[in-house]
Enzyme design. Structure first.
Site, PDB file in Angstrom:
ATOM      1  N   CYS A 195      -4.698 -36.883  26.368  1.00 40.72           N
ATOM      2  CA  CYS A 195      -3.441 -36.919  27.137  1.00 40.72           C
ATOM      3  C   CYS A 195      -3.611 -36.535  28.603  1.00 40.72           C
ATOM      4  O   CYS A 195      -2.687 -36.730  29.395  1.00 40.72           O
ATOM      5  CB  CYS A 195      -2.407 -36.018  26.474  1.00 40.72           C
ATOM      6  SG  CYS A 195      -2.111 -36.457  24.763  1.00 40.72           S
ATOM      7  N   HIS A 338       3.191 -35.378  31.338  1.00 38.43           N
ATOM      8  CA  HIS A 338       2.801 -36.074  30.117  1.00 38.43           C
ATOM      9  C   HIS A 338       3.949 -35.942  29.120  1.00 38.43           C
ATOM     10  O   HIS A 338       4.493 -34.853  28.906  1.00 38.43           O
ATOM     11  CB  HIS A 338       1.521 -35.453  29.563  1.00 38.43           C
ATOM     12  CG  HIS A 338       1.223 -35.857  28.158  1.00 38.43           C
ATOM     13  ND1 HIS A 338       1.221 -37.168  27.749  1.00 38.43           N
ATOM     14  CD2 HIS A 338       0.948 -35.112  27.057  1.00 38.43           C
ATOM     15  CE1 HIS A 338       0.951 -37.221  26.461  1.00 38.43           C
ATOM     16  NE2 HIS A 338       0.778 -35.994  26.010  1.00 38.43           N
ATOM     17  N   ASN A 368       4.897 -39.703  22.229  1.00 32.98           N
ATOM     18  CA  ASN A 368       3.708 -39.291  22.975  1.00 32.98           C
ATOM     19  C   ASN A 368       2.686 -40.425  22.933  1.00 32.98           C
ATOM     20  O   ASN A 368       2.103 -40.695  21.892  1.00 32.98           O
ATOM     21  CB  ASN A 368       3.146 -38.012  22.337  1.00 32.98           C
ATOM     22  CG  ASN A 368       1.873 -37.523  22.997  1.00 32.98           C
ATOM     23  OD1 ASN A 368       1.236 -38.239  23.759  1.00 32.98           O
ATOM     24  ND2 ASN A 368       1.507 -36.290  22.693  1.00 32.98           N
TER      25      ASN A 368
HETATM   26  N1  ACO Z   1      10.496 -32.893   9.781  1.00 32.95           N
HETATM   27  C1  ACO Z   1      11.095 -31.864   9.185  1.00 32.95           C
HETATM   28  N2  ACO Z   1      10.537 -30.634   9.116  1.00 32.95           N
HETATM   29  C2  ACO Z   1       9.335 -30.481   9.714  1.00 32.95           C
HETATM   30  C3  ACO Z   1       8.688 -31.519  10.366  1.00 32.95           C
HETATM   31  C4  ACO Z   1       9.299 -32.775  10.385  1.00 32.95           C
HETATM   32  N3  ACO Z   1       8.758 -33.851  10.998  1.00 32.95           N
HETATM   33  N4  ACO Z   1       7.529 -31.055  10.880  1.00 32.95           N
HETATM   34  C5  ACO Z   1       7.456 -29.772  10.551  1.00 32.95           C
HETATM   35  N5  ACO Z   1       8.546 -29.415   9.848  1.00 32.95           N
HETATM   36  C6  ACO Z   1       8.896 -28.113   9.289  1.00 32.95           C
HETATM   37  C7  ACO Z   1       7.698 -27.237   9.067  1.00 32.95           C
HETATM   38  O1  ACO Z   1       7.104 -27.469   7.818  1.00 32.95           O
HETATM   39  C8  ACO Z   1       8.296 -25.884   9.179  1.00 32.95           C
HETATM   40  O2  ACO Z   1       8.920 -25.576   7.964  1.00 32.95           O
HETATM   41  P1  ACO Z   1       8.908 -24.079   7.406  1.00 32.95           P
HETATM   42  O3  ACO Z   1       9.658 -23.256   8.406  1.00 32.95           O
HETATM   43  O4  ACO Z   1       9.606 -24.208   6.103  1.00 32.95           O
HETATM   44  O5  ACO Z   1       7.474 -23.698   7.291  1.00 32.95           O
HETATM   45  C9  ACO Z   1       9.382 -26.034  10.228  1.00 32.95           C
HETATM   46  O6  ACO Z   1       9.683 -27.437  10.254  1.00 32.95           O
HETATM   47  C10 ACO Z   1       8.959 -25.612  11.609  1.00 32.95           C
HETATM   48  O7  ACO Z   1       7.710 -26.214  11.917  1.00 32.95           O
HETATM   49  P2  ACO Z   1       6.961 -25.914  13.253  1.00 32.95           P
HETATM   50  O8  ACO Z   1       5.630 -26.590  13.240  1.00 32.95           O
HETATM   51  O9  ACO Z   1       6.993 -24.447  13.481  1.00 32.95           O
HETATM   52  O10 ACO Z   1       7.938 -26.637  14.284  1.00 32.95           O
HETATM   53  P3  ACO Z   1       7.917 -26.573  15.851  1.00 32.95           P
HETATM   54  O11 ACO Z   1       9.228 -26.144  16.342  1.00 32.95           O
HETATM   55  O12 ACO Z   1       6.709 -25.864  16.381  1.00 32.95           O
HETATM   56  O13 ACO Z   1       7.775 -28.110  16.253  1.00 32.95           O
HETATM   57  C11 ACO Z   1       6.157 -29.679  17.057  1.00 32.95           C
HETATM   58  C12 ACO Z   1       6.599 -28.833  15.889  1.00 32.95           C
HETATM   59  C13 ACO Z   1       7.237 -30.681  17.365  1.00 32.95           C
HETATM   60  C14 ACO Z   1       4.887 -30.419  16.654  1.00 32.95           C
HETATM   61  C15 ACO Z   1       5.909 -28.772  18.288  1.00 32.95           C
HETATM   62  O14 ACO Z   1       5.147 -27.667  17.920  1.00 32.95           O
HETATM   63  C16 ACO Z   1       5.222 -29.486  19.414  1.00 32.95           C
HETATM   64  O15 ACO Z   1       5.747 -30.407  19.992  1.00 32.95           O
HETATM   65  N6  ACO Z   1       4.020 -29.022  19.802  1.00 32.95           N
HETATM   66  C17 ACO Z   1       3.324 -29.612  20.922  1.00 32.95           C
HETATM   67  C18 ACO Z   1       2.624 -30.880  20.562  1.00 32.95           C
HETATM   68  C19 ACO Z   1       2.052 -31.495  21.822  1.00 32.95           C
HETATM   69  O16 ACO Z   1       2.586 -31.338  22.880  1.00 32.95           O
HETATM   70  N7  ACO Z   1       0.946 -32.176  21.775  1.00 32.95           N
HETATM   71  C20 ACO Z   1       0.460 -32.677  23.075  1.00 32.95           C
HETATM   72  C21 ACO Z   1      -0.867 -33.042  23.060  1.00 32.95           C
HETATM   73  S1  ACO Z   1      -1.174 -34.435  22.081  1.00 32.95           S
HETATM   74  C22 ACO Z   1      -2.709 -35.010  22.564  1.00 32.95           C
HETATM   75  O17 ACO Z   1      -3.412 -34.469  23.323  1.00 32.95           O
HETATM   76  C23 ACO Z   1      -3.168 -36.286  21.988  1.00 32.95           C
END
Ligand code: ACO
Length: 412
Positions: A195, A338, A368
């Site tokens: 990214c 990004h 993304n």
């Molecule tokens: N649908 C429903 N529930 C979900 C989903 C989904 N798609 N995904 C996770 N959950 C659940 C989890 O299991 C968890 O449940 P629990 O509380 O019962 O354990 C709960 O939702 C919270 O999950 P988290 O992972 O803590 O959710 P978070 O708020 O952190 O969001 C996300 C996850 C969207 C992935 C976020 O962390 C994020 O955007 N991180 C950054 C990713 C990024 O920017 N990547 C960039 C680089 S990519 C590259 O370089 C190629």
């Protein structure tokens, strides 16, 4: 942590005085500014004809470079959050609230990375009014087979020994070159930084132009992350989409210089939070000869850690790039990050005091798209008339590696 910051910014140029002369690479600093200098190779000017068997690169340096064209391409298949809810346990509400994403494009039929890249490149060349044969260089920012997010920071942190020249990478770029209709043997190579790839592509292009005498450079950011996503993992499959974006950079006089500053970093320690690594031999036995063809893991991500990393490191990097350019956020017309998560974009904008109307965001439609996300959003903003010639943009990429970097640029 390895750091590679800085560039010959206007403010820095005035500070650099003593190094006068011409290096083998063609750099010349005189009174702190770049001079157009002919090196001893005997090639006299940018217009001098050289046959395709000779290097097409005149050994000159240029004082500036500017962005003169952009283009983008996305696959035809649109996949909504509701579509995803049919294959994994998720919902439109969860995805849109946590990420801001509503749709993404995914390759299908005969679509692939190469034809997306070519389509974006053609549009950028048309806007720039540059013929394919007038290109001196194509940089394709995309992922690699060793680890589709790139191995460089991990290797760097161990031994600072990074070997380039992967045949697969060259093959990808050279195919794009041929399909664009280039008939001469211009240089074309890939850049690997997931990214952050496009920001590194911009930096590389500006170095090639300002330090190496290249005149027209095409930078393409293209990724088809859908091939490396585990479509049963709701934590990652909701985030990614496929796309390509491209820009043309052109040599110009110092007053027109549109690449004002850069700030670039990597941290191999953080690689454990995000990658798509080669699978070690799965049964744990010692590798035998001949080794088996390896397979790759799907994208593995600790979303929380990546989120924390982004909101901590990106604002610092942008502040540093702005300082090098002698500018502040209030001088900048647009913030273009990004497109990973709307909550990351909002957090960075708030920290830097960019009002929402100055923030470019299109991830609701595309998710993304890795190295494509910045040029794709830029292209939409330019073509919609939002970004106008002379506007300044702070762009920042971040992601696997971990890598992150910022650029302060002027459009047109
Ligand atoms: N649908 C429903 N529930 C979900 C989903 C989904 N798609 N995904 C996770 N959950 C659940 C989890 O299991 C968890 O449940 P629990 O509380 O019962 O354990 C709960 O939702 C919270 O999950 P988290 O992972 O803590 O959710 P978070 O708020 O952190 O969001 C996300 C996850 C969207 C992935 C976020 O962390 C994020 O955007 N991180 C950054 C990713 C990024 O920017 N990547 C960039 C680089 S990519 C590259 O370089 C190629």
């Amino acid at each position: 942590m390895a750091k590679a910051s800085g560039f010959f910014t206007p403010s820095l140029r005035t500070k650099i005085r003593p190094s006068i002369g011409v290096s083998r690479s063609g750099f010349c600093l005189s009174e702190g500014i770049f001079k157009r200098v002919v090196c001893s190779s005997g090639i006299e000017s940018a217009g001098t004809h050289v046959s395709s068997s000779q290097s097409r690169i005149p050994k000159l340096v240029n004082k500036g470079c500017k962005l003169v064209g952009c283009g983008s391409a996305v696959p035809s298949l649109s996949v909504s959050n509701d579509d995803l809810a049919k294959i994994v346990d998720t919902s439109d509400e969860w995805i849109s609230v946590r990420t801001g994403i509503r749709n993404r494009r995914v390759i299908s039929g005969k679509e692939n990375l190469r034809n997306l890249a070519v389509e974006a490149a053609k549009k950028a060349l048309k806007m720039a009014n540059v013929e394919p044969d007038d290109l001196d260089l194509i940089l394709l920012c995309t992922s690699t087979p060793e680890d589709i997010f790139g191995d460089a920071p991990k290797v760097l942190i161990l031994l600072d020994a990074y070997l380039n020249g992967n045949l697969f990478m060259l093959w990808q770029s050279c195919k794009v070159q041929r399909e664009l209709g280039c008939t001469k043997s211009q240089l074309a190579h890939d850049i690997t930084a997931a990214c952050s790839g496009f920001v590194l592509g911009l930096f590389s292009a500006s170095c090639y132009i300002k330090g190496g005498g290249f005149r027209n450079v095409l930078v393409i950011g293209a990724d088809v992350m859908s091939r490396f996503v585990d479509w049963t993992d709701r934590g990652t499959c909701i985030l990614f989409g496929d796309a390509a974006g491209a820009v043309v950079l052109q040599a110009c006089d110092a007053e027109e210089d549109g690449l004002l500053s850069f700030d670039l970093h990597s941290d191999g320690e953080g690689a454990r939070h995000l990658g798509a690594p080669i699978n070690d031999n799965e049964n744990g036995s010692v590798l035998e000869f001949p080794p088996n063809r390896p397979s790759y893991a799907c994208i593995q991500m600790n979303g929380k850690e990546v989120f924390r990393f982004a909101v901590r490191c990106v604002p610092q990097s942008i502040e540093s790039a702005l300082e090098k350019a002698g500018l502040t956020a209030s001088n900048i017309d647009w913030l273009l990050l990004h497109q990973a998560n709307q909550r990351i974009i909002d957090a960075v904008a708030t920290r830097l005091e960019f009002p929402p109307e100055k923030v470019i965001s299109n991830l609701a439609n595309y998710g993304n798209t890795s190295a494509a996300s910045i040029p794709l959003a830029l292209d939409e903003a330019v073509r919609s008339g939002k970004v106008k010639p002379g506007h300044t943009i702070t762009a920042a990429g971040f992601g696997a590696g971990l890598t992150w970097g910022s650029a302060v640029i002027r459009w047109g």
